[in-house]
Design a protein around this motif. Structure first.
Motif, PDB file in Angstrom:
ATOM      1  N   ASP A  19      -2.405  13.562  -1.091  1.00  0.00           N
ATOM      2  CA  ASP A  19      -1.420  12.349  -0.793  1.00  0.00           C
ATOM      3  C   ASP A  19      -1.472  11.719   0.478  1.00  0.00           C
ATOM      4  OD1 ASP A  19      -0.729  14.427   0.866  1.00  0.00           O
ATOM      5  OD2 ASP A  19       1.321  14.326   0.863  1.00  0.00           O
ATOM      6  N   LEU A  20      -2.489  11.715   1.064  1.00  0.00           N
ATOM      7  CA  LEU A  20      -2.718  10.587   2.219  1.00  0.00           C
ATOM      8  C   LEU A  20      -3.874   9.987   1.901  1.00  0.00           C
ATOM      9  CD1 LEU A  20      -2.234  12.857   5.400  1.00  0.00           C
ATOM     10  CD2 LEU A  20      -0.564  11.443   4.385  1.00  0.00           C
ATOM     11  N   VAL A  21      -4.735  10.313   0.864  1.00  0.00           N
ATOM     12  CA  VAL A  21      -5.664   9.380   0.593  1.00  0.00           C
ATOM     13  C   VAL A  21      -5.342   8.070  -0.207  1.00  0.00           C
ATOM     14  CG1 VAL A  21      -7.894   9.140  -0.904  1.00  0.00           C
ATOM     15  CG2 VAL A  21      -7.268  11.320   0.172  1.00  0.00           C
ATOM     16  N   PRO A  22      -5.883   6.905   0.265  1.00  0.00           N
ATOM     17  CA  PRO A  22      -4.979   5.553   0.070  1.00  0.00           C
ATOM     18  C   PRO A  22      -5.640   5.580  -1.472  1.00  0.00           C
ATOM     19  CG  PRO A  22      -6.891   5.145   1.369  1.00  0.00           C
ATOM     20  CD  PRO A  22      -6.676   6.618   1.471  1.00  0.00           C
ATOM     21  N   GLY A  30       1.590 -12.198  -4.776  1.00  0.00           N
ATOM     22  CA  GLY A  30       2.654 -11.675  -3.681  1.00  0.00           C
ATOM     23  C   GLY A  30       3.054 -10.281  -3.822  1.00  0.00           C
ATOM     24  N   HIS A  31       2.643  -9.535  -4.993  1.00  0.00           N
ATOM     25  CA  HIS A  31       3.164  -8.252  -5.257  1.00  0.00           C
ATOM     26  C   HIS A  31       1.938  -7.561  -5.124  1.00  0.00           C
ATOM     27  CE1 HIS A  31       6.501 -10.545  -6.795  1.00  0.00           C
ATOM     28  NE2 HIS A  31       7.199  -9.684  -6.459  1.00  0.00           N
ATOM     29  N   ILE A  32       2.176  -6.200  -4.633  1.00  0.00           N
ATOM     30  CA  ILE A  32       1.084  -5.205  -4.774  1.00  0.00           C
ATOM     31  C   ILE A  32       1.351  -3.945  -5.826  1.00  0.00           C
ATOM     32  CG2 ILE A  32       0.047  -3.191  -3.729  1.00  0.00           C
ATOM     33  CD1 ILE A  32       0.886  -4.480  -0.801  1.00  0.00           C
ATOM     34  N   TYR A  33       0.287  -3.851  -6.718  1.00  0.00           N
ATOM     35  CA  TYR A  33       0.106  -2.967  -7.914  1.00  0.00           C
ATOM     36  C   TYR A  33      -0.525  -1.903  -7.602  1.00  0.00           C
ATOM     37  CZ  TYR A  33       2.950  -6.925  -9.936  1.00  0.00           C
ATOM     38  OH  TYR A  33       4.011  -7.846 -10.202  1.00  0.00           O
ATOM     39  N   PRO A  34      -0.377  -0.695  -8.233  1.00  0.00           N
ATOM     40  CA  PRO A  34      -1.635   0.414  -7.947  1.00  0.00           C
ATOM     41  C   PRO A  34      -2.359  -0.066  -9.151  1.00  0.00           C
ATOM     42  CG  PRO A  34       0.537   0.970  -9.074  1.00  0.00           C
ATOM     43  CD  PRO A  34       0.587  -0.277  -8.774  1.00  0.00           C
ATOM     44  N   SER A  35      -3.889   0.724  -9.187  1.00  0.00           N
ATOM     45  CA  SER A  35      -4.700   0.377 -10.081  1.00  0.00           C
ATOM     46  C   SER A  35      -4.224   0.725 -11.385  1.00  0.00           C
ATOM     47  CB  SER A  35      -6.015   1.250  -9.664  1.00  0.00           C
ATOM     48  OG  SER A  35      -5.743   2.700  -9.634  1.00  0.00           O
ATOM     49  N   GLY A  36      -4.772   0.277 -12.362  1.00  0.00           N
ATOM     50  CA  GLY A  36      -4.279   0.714 -13.868  1.00  0.00           C
ATOM     51  C   GLY A  36      -3.575  -0.811 -14.493  1.00  0.00           C
ATOM     52  N   VAL A  42       7.091 -10.473 -18.899  1.00  0.00           N
ATOM     53  CA  VAL A  42       7.419 -10.057 -19.935  1.00  0.00           C
ATOM     54  C   VAL A  42       6.244 -10.698 -20.992  1.00  0.00           C
ATOM     55  CG1 VAL A  42       8.867 -11.911 -21.012  1.00  0.00           C
ATOM     56  CG2 VAL A  42       9.126  -9.660 -21.978  1.00  0.00           C
ATOM     57  N   CYS A  43       5.620 -11.711 -20.758  1.00  0.00           N
ATOM     58  CA  CYS A  43       4.463 -12.485 -21.657  1.00  0.00           C
ATOM     59  C   CYS A  43       3.241 -12.131 -20.674  1.00  0.00           C
ATOM     60  CB  CYS A  43       4.780 -13.938 -21.818  1.00  0.00           C
ATOM     61  SG  CYS A  43       6.528 -14.249 -22.710  1.00  0.00           S
ATOM     62  N   VAL A  44       3.022 -11.597 -19.864  1.00  0.00           N
ATOM     63  CA  VAL A  44       1.536 -11.264 -19.120  1.00  0.00           C
ATOM     64  C   VAL A  44       1.167  -9.848 -19.030  1.00  0.00           C
ATOM     65  CG1 VAL A  44       0.195 -11.897 -17.269  1.00  0.00           C
ATOM     66  CG2 VAL A  44       1.884 -13.786 -17.931  1.00  0.00           C
ATOM     67  N   HIS A  45       0.064  -9.490 -19.558  1.00  0.00           N
ATOM     68  CA  HIS A  45      -0.543  -8.150 -19.174  1.00  0.00           C
ATOM     69  C   HIS A  45      -1.603  -8.243 -18.272  1.00  0.00           C
ATOM     70  CE1 HIS A  45       2.039  -6.707 -22.528  1.00  0.00           C
ATOM     71  NE2 HIS A  45       1.643  -7.809 -23.178  1.00  0.00           N
ATOM     72  N   CYS A  46      -1.804  -7.359 -17.500  1.00  0.00           N
ATOM     73  CA  CYS A  46      -2.732  -7.429 -16.372  1.00  0.00           C
ATOM     74  C   CYS A  46      -3.182  -5.789 -16.308  1.00  0.00           C
ATOM     75  CB  CYS A  46      -2.235  -7.639 -14.990  1.00  0.00           C
ATOM     76  SG  CYS A  46      -1.483  -9.560 -15.149  1.00  0.00           S
ATOM     77  N   GLN A  47      -4.522  -5.838 -15.713  1.00  0.00           N
ATOM     78  CA  GLN A  47      -5.262  -4.813 -15.300  1.00  0.00           C
ATOM     79  C   GLN A  47      -5.851  -4.685 -13.824  1.00  0.00           C
ATOM     80  OE1 GLN A  47      -5.668  -2.124 -17.395  1.00  0.00           O
ATOM     81  NE2 GLN A  47      -6.688  -0.973 -15.909  1.00  0.00           N
ATOM     82  N   CYS A  48      -5.480  -3.889 -13.091  1.00  0.00           N
ATOM     83  CA  CYS A  48      -5.918  -3.818 -11.513  1.00  0.00           C
ATOM     84  C   CYS A  48      -7.082  -2.616 -11.556  1.00  0.00           C
ATOM     85  CB  CYS A  48      -4.824  -3.049 -10.618  1.00  0.00           C
ATOM     86  SG  CYS A  48      -5.113  -2.897  -9.246  1.00  0.00           S
ATOM     87  N   GLY A  52     -10.069  -3.373  -6.809  1.00  0.00           N
ATOM     88  CA  GLY A  52      -8.804  -4.446  -6.384  1.00  0.00           C
ATOM     89  C   GLY A  52      -8.782  -5.658  -7.142  1.00  0.00           C
ATOM     90  N   LEU A  53      -9.710  -5.781  -8.186  1.00  0.00           N
ATOM     91  CA  LEU A  53      -9.804  -7.078  -8.783  1.00  0.00           C
ATOM     92  C   LEU A  53      -8.720  -7.138  -9.893  1.00  0.00           C
ATOM     93  CD1 LEU A  53     -11.464  -9.671  -9.789  1.00  0.00           C
ATOM     94  CD2 LEU A  53     -12.754  -8.141 -11.279  1.00  0.00           C
ATOM     95  N   VAL A  54      -8.074  -8.089 -10.275  1.00  0.00           N
ATOM     96  CA  VAL A  54      -7.039  -8.311 -11.202  1.00  0.00           C
ATOM     97  C   VAL A  54      -7.550  -8.992 -12.181  1.00  0.00           C
ATOM     98  CG1 VAL A  54      -4.561  -9.009 -11.559  1.00  0.00           C
ATOM     99  CG2 VAL A  54      -4.976  -8.187  -9.574  1.00  0.00           C
TER     100      VAL A  54
END
Length: 123
Positions: A19-22, A30-36, A42-48, A52-54
Motif C-alpha cells: 500500500d506504500l508502493v506508488p 489538471g486532474h490525476i487519474y490512476p493507470s487504466g 461523457v463523450c471522451v474515453h481515455c487510457q492512462c 504516465g502517457l494518456v
C-alpha cells in the motif's frame, strides 16, 4: 561500504508494504487519474498507461434516426425518445416509422430509404 549501503536500501525498498508502493498515475486537464481506463467527460474515453502517457478518443455518435432527437446530459449521443420517425414538410407533423398518418386530405408515411421527410399522397 558503498556496496553494503546499496544492498541495505534495496532490502528496505523490497520490504515496503504494497500500500506504500506508488501506483502509476497520469495528469490530464489538471486532474490525476490512476493507470487504466478513465472517462473525463461523457463523450471522451481515455487510457492512462503505466508510464504516465494518456491517450484519448472521442466517442463516435451515429446520426440520429429521428427528427426530434434530444440531448440527454447523461449520454454522449443524441437519443430519439419517440423512436424512428420523419416529418411532414410544410406543417411539421412527426410521423412514427411504420405507421401511416392521415390528416383528412393526405396520407403520409416515413420512407424506408432513410429520408426524414415523409412521403405523402392526396387521397
Amino acid at each position: 561500504m558503498y556496496r553494503k549501503v546499496l544492498l541495505s536500501l534495496f532490502a528496505v525498498a523490497c520490504a515496503l508494504p504494497t500500500d506504500l508502493v506508488p501506483t502509476p498515475q497520469c495528469l490530464y486537464n489538471g486532474h490525476i487519474y490512476p493507470s487504466g481506463a478513465f472517462q473525463p467527460s461523457v463523450c471522451v474515453h481515455c487510457q492512462c498507461s503505466s508510464t504516465g502517457l494518456v491517450t484519448c478518443a472521442p466517442q463516435f455518435c451515429p446520426p440520429p434516426i429521428c427528427v426530434d432527437a434530444v440531448k440527454d446530459p447523461s449520454k454522449c449521443c443524441p437519443v430519439c425518445p419517440n423512436g424512428r420517425n420523419c416529418r411532414i414538410s410544410g406543417d411539421g407533423t412527426v410521423v412514427k416509422f411504420g405507421e401511416n398518418y392521415f390528416d383528412g386530405s393526405q396520407e403520409c408515411h416515413c420512407p424506408s430509404h432513410g429520408s426524414f421527410e415523409a412521403e405523402c399522397i392526396y387521397v
